[in-house]
Design a protein around this motif. Structure first.
Motif, PDB file in Angstrom:
ATOM      1  N   ASN A   1     -12.152  -3.457   1.793  1.00  0.00           N
ATOM      2  CA  ASN A   1     -12.077  -3.486   0.331  1.00  0.00           C
ATOM      3  C   ASN A   1     -12.757  -4.739  -0.209  1.00  0.00           C
ATOM      4  OD1 ASN A   1     -10.613  -1.052  -0.174  1.00  0.00           O
ATOM      5  ND2 ASN A   1      -8.821  -2.048   0.704  1.00  0.00           N
TER       6      ASN A   1
ATOM      7  N   LYS B   1      -4.651  -6.045  -4.684  1.00  0.00           N
ATOM      8  CA  LYS B   1      -3.321  -5.886  -4.064  1.00  0.00           C
ATOM      9  C   LYS B   1      -3.246  -6.664  -2.752  1.00  0.00           C
ATOM     10  CE  LYS B   1      -1.836  -1.392  -5.886  1.00  0.00           C
ATOM     11  NZ  LYS B   1      -1.377  -0.052  -5.514  1.00  0.00           N
ATOM     12  N   GLU B   2      -4.310  -6.577  -1.942  1.00  0.00           N
ATOM     13  CA  GLU B   2      -4.311  -7.280  -0.653  1.00  0.00           C
ATOM     14  C   GLU B   2      -4.192  -8.791  -0.849  1.00  0.00           C
ATOM     15  OE1 GLU B   2      -7.271  -4.037   1.559  1.00  0.00           O
ATOM     16  OE2 GLU B   2      -7.913  -6.111   1.271  1.00  0.00           O
TER      17      GLU B   2
ATOM     18  N   ASN C   1      -7.666  -2.263  -4.850  1.00  0.00           N
ATOM     19  CA  ASN C   1      -7.144  -2.418  -3.485  1.00  0.00           C
ATOM     20  C   ASN C   1      -7.283  -3.860  -3.003  1.00  0.00           C
ATOM     21  OD1 ASN C   1      -6.431   0.269  -3.282  1.00  0.00           O
ATOM     22  ND2 ASN C   1      -8.404   0.894  -2.449  1.00  0.00           N
TER      23      ASN C   1
ATOM     24  N   TYR D   1      -4.996  -0.434   7.753  1.00  0.00           N
ATOM     25  CA  TYR D   1      -4.795  -1.534   6.803  1.00  0.00           C
ATOM     26  C   TYR D   1      -5.532  -2.786   7.266  1.00  0.00           C
ATOM     27  CZ  TYR D   1      -2.428  -4.850   3.716  1.00  0.00           C
ATOM     28  OH  TYR D   1      -2.169  -5.821   2.786  1.00  0.00           O
TER      29      TYR D   1
ATOM     30  N   PRO E   1       0.815  -1.225   0.000  1.00  0.00           N
ATOM     31  CA  PRO E   1       0.000   0.000   0.000  1.00  0.00           C
ATOM     32  C   PRO E   1       0.842   1.266   0.000  1.00  0.00           C
ATOM     33  CG  PRO E   1      -0.571  -1.436   1.850  1.00  0.00           C
ATOM     34  CD  PRO E   1       0.632  -2.018   1.204  1.00  0.00           C
TER      35      PRO E   1
END
Length: 813
Positions: A605, A547-548, A544, A600, A509
């Motif tokens: 998301n 990416k996670e 997002n 985070y 991130p």
């Protein structure tokens, strides 16, 4: 040997000892320095709730399945259905898939499998999509999510039975080798979902097969259980045509276009092949028994699950308020001497002292604001009697059994002998003549808690093989799945590590878009970019989430590989770990944690109505800005907390017992970053943060330790004790100047000797090869002569034999 890889950070610079830069808080009146992140993170610091999180190999099966697909892939579900039904209607006119019997299912599955062998790319992709629809549970004929999942399990074991997985692996290797398509896609200015279609479809089917076959479920048939065992054994072997392990294939798809399915599939294949964390613990206990080592003092997984989280350190505002309270209570600090004596005379070790139970249950043992005996309203707190039930419910003692290494006992004896007698005996740990009785007691206690690791035994055995290569005989290497995987990865392991870290960097991130060295959005960006605000919001959530999921998958892959390699042979682990360090893995993980970690972990998301299989069974409601922002009702995001713990564990594995790498943590100013991560009230995450703080406390200076006493207390309470470890003070012999290159070069030399001895048969030392001294067998050996020699044989005879005079007398002499 310059460490230069991912993240653009070079090797560690000069060691700067500055407590303010390390995030230490100065005493009252000296002023404080907080950076912007610390101020931002400290708001609402101590009010964070305990997180009910249970660490496991994977999330729930349904959650893992939904994470395979990005939200942009939504329209492809109906495309897969269309491809299947067009083909199905040609062969079966009047029935649905769910109405056929098992023989008809098998016949059609084999027909689909034959369709994968066509040469035309478009036809092959249509067949692959039809197979993917079958693996997705033929959702068009189902009425609920549970029904879809039940048909998924049935269909996937059917596909496994007819040999779909092997065919997919062959096709996947063809796609990976298709460098022309890969390079043309990379050259495009904007890579979209369409550029990765072939790879994605194959990896999706493979992941669904592996993830479903890996996990047992209630109601599984007996033949499915047998099939699962056979499948796992198959995955542990190498591919028959190129000697590459199965697990390498999905990872090989990642560097081409960094695919979410590639990373996720690699993690699933590794877990299925090698085993998860609980299986690792059982394998470790079994290996210790084989090597004749005593059993493990405790089951670390159970110990961690029983630990409770501590409250995080106080925020800046809490500390300032506390300083003001101290000023108001200054006169109470000047107490009578007899009260102090009474306070000191209380025996803290008495079992019947009620203060002991009180302090164990009291929140004062947590990491909250610093309070010292002299700052309390009363030096002697009132004694509270607890009922007997409380005493039983509160376990006494520390969570871990202490450990001592053989090396620690040797060092203790050496220093004791030189102090009391004036001579040393080398590595002798038994002779105690001339030493005082308390030293005898100390040695007995140290030996009582002596722990020999599997790694120490492996290093000793390796030294024996190198010392006596002839008398030691040939080493028998058991071909377990981990060994097969290491042999397959060995030639390209550095490239794989760099590729995975590049993807991890791009998915972090804290990374900026302009610094992304690799495009990780190939699975998310649609061909036509969004035109409305709502579409943009949906795409933002998807990016997002994507990416996670990538961070979760790669962190799990790296940790699993490190743990399995370490158990199989310590030098295999060191080889991988060293390449991670050289590729700047340590600053990369610290960069990941240098963010608002609570934000985070609590990120939302996800759009639950778009998750599979909900989105294919129910009519989708009209998406609004409110429904996109709502997210789920969970207290935290499972995958993000899982990723954080994995990355902390990787950092621990890279730095444990490595002085130069520990100093890298100090140089990269990791203490304030790690301390901010303590605000997450989850016991396992706190434990690994405290371990990383423990190894560097003696290098952070006296002022830092003084300002962080509650963190020091938490380390004492939660981290395992090494009886000789002088971690809380700066008096250790290890606090010496450090030479990164010298330590890493010595380790690298040991690793190369190991790899050369065990795997490099072609370049083994000719001095140690057996010599054939029998004349008959030497003359009887068939020698392959080159073709040009055979053509010119007559010329050679004439020049080298007939034209040269032979002095027979000299030969006879």
């Amino acid at each position: 040997m310059e460490p230069g890889g991912v993240g653009g950070c070079g090797g560690p610079g000069p060691l700067i000892v500055n407590n303010k830069q390390r995030g230490g808080l100065l005493p009252a009146g000296k002023g404080r320095e907080f950076n912007r992140n610390q101020r931002k993170d400290s708001e609402g610091y101590s009010e964070s709730p305990d997180l009910e999180f249970e660490y496991a190999d994977t999330d729930r099966w349904s959650a893992e399945l939904s994470e395979l697909y990005s939200y942009t892939e939504g329209p492809e579900f109906q495309l897969n259905r269309k491809c299947f039904e067009e083909d199905f209607r040609v062969h079966v006119l009047d029935k649905k898939w769910t109405e056929l019997d098992s023989d008809q299912h098998r016949t059609h599955a084999m027909r689909l499998l034959d369709g994968l062998e066509v040469t035309a790319r478009e036809k092959r992709l249509k067949v692959a999509r039809a197979i993917l629809y079958v693996a997705q549970g033929t959702f068009g004929e189902c009425g609920s999510e549970a029904e879809v999942q039940a048909w998924m399990r049935y269909n996937i074991f059917l596909l496994l039975e007819v040999g779909t997985f092997n065919a997919l692996v062959e096709l996947l290797n063809m796609e990976i080798d298709n460098s022309a398509a890969c390079s043309s896609a990379v050259r495009k200015p904007a890579i979209s979902l369409a550029d990765s279609t072939d790879l994605r479809v194959l990896l999706n089917i493979m992941y669904l097969i592996v993830e479903t076959a890996r996990q047992e479920a209630e109601g599984d048939k007996v033949e499915w259980k047998t099939m699962r065992q056979t499948f796992r054994a198959e995955l542990g072997r190498s591919l028959p045509w190129n000697r590459t392990p199965y697990a390498v294939s999905p990872v090989g798809a990642c560097p081409c276009l960094s695919h979410n399915p590639g990373c996720v599939c690699a993690g699933s294949v590794l877990q299925c092949t090698l085993g998860g964390f609980e299986e690792l613990q059982a394998m470790k206990a079994e290996k210790r028994e084989i090597l004749g080592l005593p059993p493990l003092p405790e089951d670390s997984i159970k110990v961690i699950r029983n630990m409770r989280a501590a409250s995080p350190p106080a925020s800046a505002s809490d500390l300032i308020e506390q300083q003001q309270k101290r000023g108001r209570r200054e006169h109470k600090a000047l107490i009578k001497q007899d009260n102090l004596d009474a306070f000191n005379e209380r025996d803290p070790y008495k079992a019947d002292d009620s203060r002991e139970e009180e302090e164990e249950n009291d929140d004062d043992n947590s990491l909250e604001g610093e309070t010292f005996p002299l700052e309390r309203d009363e030096v002697m707190p009132p004694s509270i009697q607890h009922p007997p039930t409380d005493r039983l419910a509160c376990p006494k003692g520390l969570p871990w059994a202490p450990k001592v290494r053989e090396k620690d006992i040797e060092m203790f004896l050496e220093s004791s002998r030189s102090k009391f007698i004036g001579y040393t005996l080398g590595s002798d740990t038994n002779t105690v003549v001339g030493l005082p009785r308390p030293i005898h007691e100390s040695i007995r206690t140290l030996k009582l808690h002596k722990y020999t690791s599997i790694a120490e035994v492996q290093v000793q055995m390796e030294e024996e093989y190198l010392r006596s290569p002839l008398s030691g005989g040939e080493e028998e290497v058991e071909q377990v799945p981990t060994e097969t995987l290491y042999q397959g990865l060995l030639p390209s392991l550095p490239q794989y590590m760099i590729a995975l870290l590049k993807i991890l960097l791009a998915a972090a991130p804290t990374s900026k878009a302009k610094t992304d060295s690799i495009n990780i959005l190939a699975d998310v960006l649609p061909e036509e970019m969004p035109t409305t605000v709502l579409q943009s919001m949906k795409l933002g959530v998807d990016v997002n989430r994507h990416k996670e999921i990538i961070v979760k998958a790669i962190s799990a892959v790296l940790l699993l590989l490190l743990k399995h390699f370490k158990l199989n042979h310590v030098y295999q682990f060191e080889y991988m770990a060293q390449h991670l360090v050289f590729a700047n893995c340590i600053p990369l993980i610290l960069k990941f944690f240098n963010q608002n970690i609570m934000s985070y972990i609590t990120a939302k998301n996800s759009i639950s109505v778009l998750d599979y299989p909900y989105c294919v069974v129910h009519e989708l409601p009209e998406l609004t800005a409110e429904s996109l922002e709502a997210g789920d009702n969970n207290q935290f995001c499972w995958r993000n907390l899982f990723s954080c713990i994995n990355l902390l564990r990787i950092l621990n594995k890279l730095t444990k017992w490595k002085h130069s790498r520990t100093m890298m943590l100090v140089v990269f100013k990791s203490a304030p970053i790690l301390k901010r991560a303590l605000k997450v009230k989850q016991a396992m995450m706190q434990l690994y943060v405290l371990k990383l703080l423990k190894v560097q406390t003696k290098y952070l200076g006296r002022q830092w330790r003084k300002s962080n006493m509650k963190t020091m207390s938490a380390i004492y309470q939660k981290v395992r004790h090494r009886l000789n470890d002088d971690w809380a003070y700066g008096n250790d012999l290890d606090a010496r100047p450090w030479d990164f290159q010298a330590e890493e070069c010595a380790l690298r030399a040991s690793i190369e000797r190991f790899n050369s001895r065990r795997y490099d048969r072609a370049h083994s030392n000719p001095d140690f090869l057996p010599v054939d001294n029998c004349l008959q067998s030497v003359l009887g050996q068939r020698v392959e002569l080159p073709e040009d020699f055979q053509m010119n044989y007559d010329l050679w005879l004439e020049r080298e034999v007939f034209s040269r005079p032979i002095s027979w007398e000299e030969l006879l002499q």
